[in-house]
Design a protein around this motif. Structure first.
Motif, mmCIF file in Angstrom:
data_model
loop_
_atom_site.group_PDB
_atom_site.id
_atom_site.type_symbol
_atom_site.label_atom_id
_atom_site.label_comp_id
_atom_site.label_asym_id
_atom_site.label_seq_id
_atom_site.Cartn_x
_atom_site.Cartn_y
_atom_site.Cartn_z
ATOM 1 N N PRO A 287 21.697 68.491 69.579
ATOM 2 C CA PRO A 287 20.467 68.662 70.375
ATOM 3 C C PRO A 287 19.629 69.840 69.919
ATOM 4 C CG PRO A 287 22.410 69.229 71.678
ATOM 5 C CD PRO A 287 22.902 68.548 70.434
ATOM 6 N N HIS A 290 17.604 68.401 67.106
ATOM 7 C CA HIS A 290 16.722 67.366 67.644
ATOM 8 C C HIS A 290 15.562 67.970 68.433
ATOM 9 C CE1 HIS A 290 20.274 64.293 67.483
ATOM 10 N NE2 HIS A 290 19.822 64.642 66.293
ATOM 11 N N VAL A 291 15.859 68.913 69.301
ATOM 12 C CA VAL A 291 14.811 69.527 70.119
ATOM 13 C C VAL A 291 13.761 70.194 69.240
ATOM 14 C CG1 VAL A 291 14.375 71.468 71.680
ATOM 15 C CG2 VAL A 291 16.173 69.816 72.218
ATOM 16 N N GLN A 295 9.747 68.267 69.455
ATOM 17 C CA GLN A 295 8.673 68.859 70.243
ATOM 18 C C GLN A 295 7.435 69.238 69.441
ATOM 19 O OE1 GLN A 295 11.023 71.894 72.290
ATOM 20 N NE2 GLN A 295 10.908 70.669 74.145
ATOM 21 N N LEU A 321 10.255 67.985 77.016
ATOM 22 C CA LEU A 321 11.302 67.004 77.279
ATOM 23 C C LEU A 321 11.696 67.098 78.757
ATOM 24 C CD1 LEU A 321 13.481 67.642 74.113
ATOM 25 C CD2 LEU A 321 12.037 65.643 74.524
ATOM 26 N N ASN A 324 17.302 68.881 81.771
ATOM 27 C CA ASN A 324 18.679 68.479 81.503
ATOM 28 C C ASN A 324 19.560 69.676 81.854
ATOM 29 O OD1 ASN A 324 21.140 68.562 79.608
ATOM 30 N ND2 ASN A 324 20.466 66.438 79.382
ATOM 31 N N ILE A 336 13.047 73.377 76.495
ATOM 32 C CA ILE A 336 13.297 71.995 76.895
ATOM 33 C C ILE A 336 12.127 71.445 77.709
ATOM 34 C CG2 ILE A 336 14.919 70.414 78.001
ATOM 35 C CD1 ILE A 336 16.034 71.814 75.546
ATOM 36 N N THR A 375 10.765 61.440 76.737
ATOM 37 C CA THR A 375 12.202 61.545 76.965
ATOM 38 C C THR A 375 12.940 61.802 75.653
ATOM 39 O OG1 THR A 375 12.599 59.175 76.672
ATOM 40 C CG2 THR A 375 12.000 59.937 78.892
ATOM 41 N N TYR A 376 14.137 62.350 75.769
ATOM 42 C CA TYR A 376 14.967 62.631 74.596
ATOM 43 C C TYR A 376 15.295 61.335 73.864
ATOM 44 C CZ TYR A 376 18.659 64.969 71.889
ATOM 45 O OH TYR A 376 19.422 65.487 70.874
ATOM 46 N N ARG A 379 12.267 59.924 71.932
ATOM 47 C CA ARG A 379 11.980 60.665 70.690
ATOM 48 C C ARG A 379 13.031 60.375 69.626
ATOM 49 N NH1 ARG A 379 7.106 62.198 69.818
ATOM 50 N NH2 ARG A 379 7.691 64.065 68.657
#
Length: 404
Positions: A287, A290-291, A295, A321, A324, A336, A375-376, A379
């Motif tokens: 993550p 990914h994050v 973004q 996002l 979470n 996030i 949303t995660y 994406r």
């Protein structure tokens, strides 16, 4: 989600910034310039730590040296000034606990969980052992991601001296990186030139020689190894005193982790201890990678000489996002669900970004500016489907007619 030129993916934001003294001041930012700033190895890390010299809250208005600040001359300048004033009211009415205490408490709780994590690893049973791995992994990412990020923006304290101390602790000792390069590349370049081609376009996250599945699912496991190697390479660009300090902090951080695994957790061999270090330090690496790409990459990119005013630049180039619990705790709201707010007001803590989120989102939507949210899973699917377009080829340059 369209990715065509000039067509943002979803709703977005922009960025304001300032020094923190007493109640954090939120001056809006002018066009940042690399001229006149000290290289990462220089002594002006305090100035670089927020990316811009402090200035009055005038939206994107210019300030003439030796003269009174000029009034905002364009609608977008007035928009940024108005939003800054709305947020400033919230900040002034907030307590120290809201501005700093909540996030400091999260970091303190993470430290307090360390003994339990190391002791759980002594167990020969699977469930306690896995609980120890999970605990140490979450604590590691809370300190290295959330702690380092807040420290790089001076968002943990209103004292410049303590900000420097916390930056060294979280970035160098915990994260095995160098403060000067972290603050310069993240705060000055990424925040100052978000989604500007060749500067803050997040291209450092691209590895075009890897295929989509290796990059998205296997390569993140190498983050704990690659991070110190990249840091060592970047030490060539800093002064020898800073380089020596970084090396000492990196060694101390790694050795303490290794020593605790051998003498507290009871690992019998160096290789098993090193493997455990790798597992815990890469637990949330997926993550994390990914994050960082979700973004910004895939949103409009601009040429340096044709970029729009900053409120339009940021409203199109940043994405939130959903909340979470795990990632909010270990990465922080500003990375996030409040990334838009963070790019607008980077000196605010995670908790304050969450507090101003309704104000920022409502204001941008009222003014018909983008406010990007996705949303995660959406994406992730987008990047798997369009990996070559987003992560291999050069992005198209967006032009906003009548704004640039």
């Amino acid at each position: 989600m369209p990715l065509e030129d000039g067509d943002p993916l979803s709703p977005g934001a922009r960025q304001v910034r300032g020094e923190t003294s007493g109640v954090p001041r939120l001056p809006a930012m002018g066009e940042p310039s690399l001229r006149g700033t000290t290289a990462p190895g220089g002594s002006r890390t305090d100035a670089v730590a927020e990316g811009w010299e402090p200035g009055p809250a005038l939206g994107d208005g210019d300030v003439t040296p030796g003269a009174a600040p000029r009034r905002a001359r364009r609608p977008e300048e007035a928009l940024m000034t108005e939003l800054s004033e709305l947020v400033q009211k919230v900040v002034k009415s907030s307590s120290w606990w809201e501005r700093h205490g909540v996030d400091i408490s999260i970091l303190a709780c993470s430290f307090l969980l360390l003994p339990a994590g190391f002791l759980c690893l002594r167990s020969a049973q699977a469930i306690p052992f896995l609980a120890g791995v999970l605990t140490l992994g979450v604590v590691h990412h809370t300190l290295t991601v959330k702690g380092s990020h807040l420290a790089s923006h001076n968002a943990l304290t209103e004292s410049k001296s303590w900000s420097k101390v916390w930056a060294i602790f979280f970035i160098e000792l915990c994260s095995a990186f160098t403060v000067e390069q972290a603050t310069y590349n993240h705060v000055k370049i990424h925040h100052g030139y978000t989604n500007v081609i060749g500067l803050g376009d997040s291209s450092t996250w691209k590895l075009p020689f890897l295929n989509r599945y290796v990059y998205m699912f296997i390569a993140p496991l190498a983050v704990p190894i690659l991070t110190p190697l990249v840091a060592l390479d970047l030490l060539r660009n800093v002064e020898w005193k800073a380089a020596l300090r970084t090396l000492c902090c990196m060694f101390l951080g790694f050795y303490c982790h290794y020593w605790l695994l051998l003498h507290v957790s009871g690992f019998q061999s160096p290789w098993s201890a090193l493997l455990c270090m790798l597992v815990t330090r890469s637990l949330l690496a997926h993550p994390y990678i990914h994050v960082n790409i979700f973004q910004h990459i895939g949103l409009p990119m601009f040429a340096a000489d044709r970029k729009p005013r900053r409120i339009h630049l940021m409203s199109r180039g940043v994405l939130n996002l959903p909340r979470n619990p795990l990632l909010d705790w270990s990465f922080g709201h500003s990375l996030i669900s409040c990334h838009v707010e963070h790019h607008l007001f980077p000196s605010l803590s995670d908790n304050m970004c969450l507090k101003i989120k309704p104000i920022v989102s409502q204001y941008l939507k009222q003014k018909k500016l983008p406010y990007n949210e996705d949303t995660y899973s959406s994406r992730l699917w987008l990047f798997l489907q369009r990996y070559e377009e987003l992560m291999v080829h050069s992005p198209p340059i967006t032009e906003l007619v009548g704004i640039q």
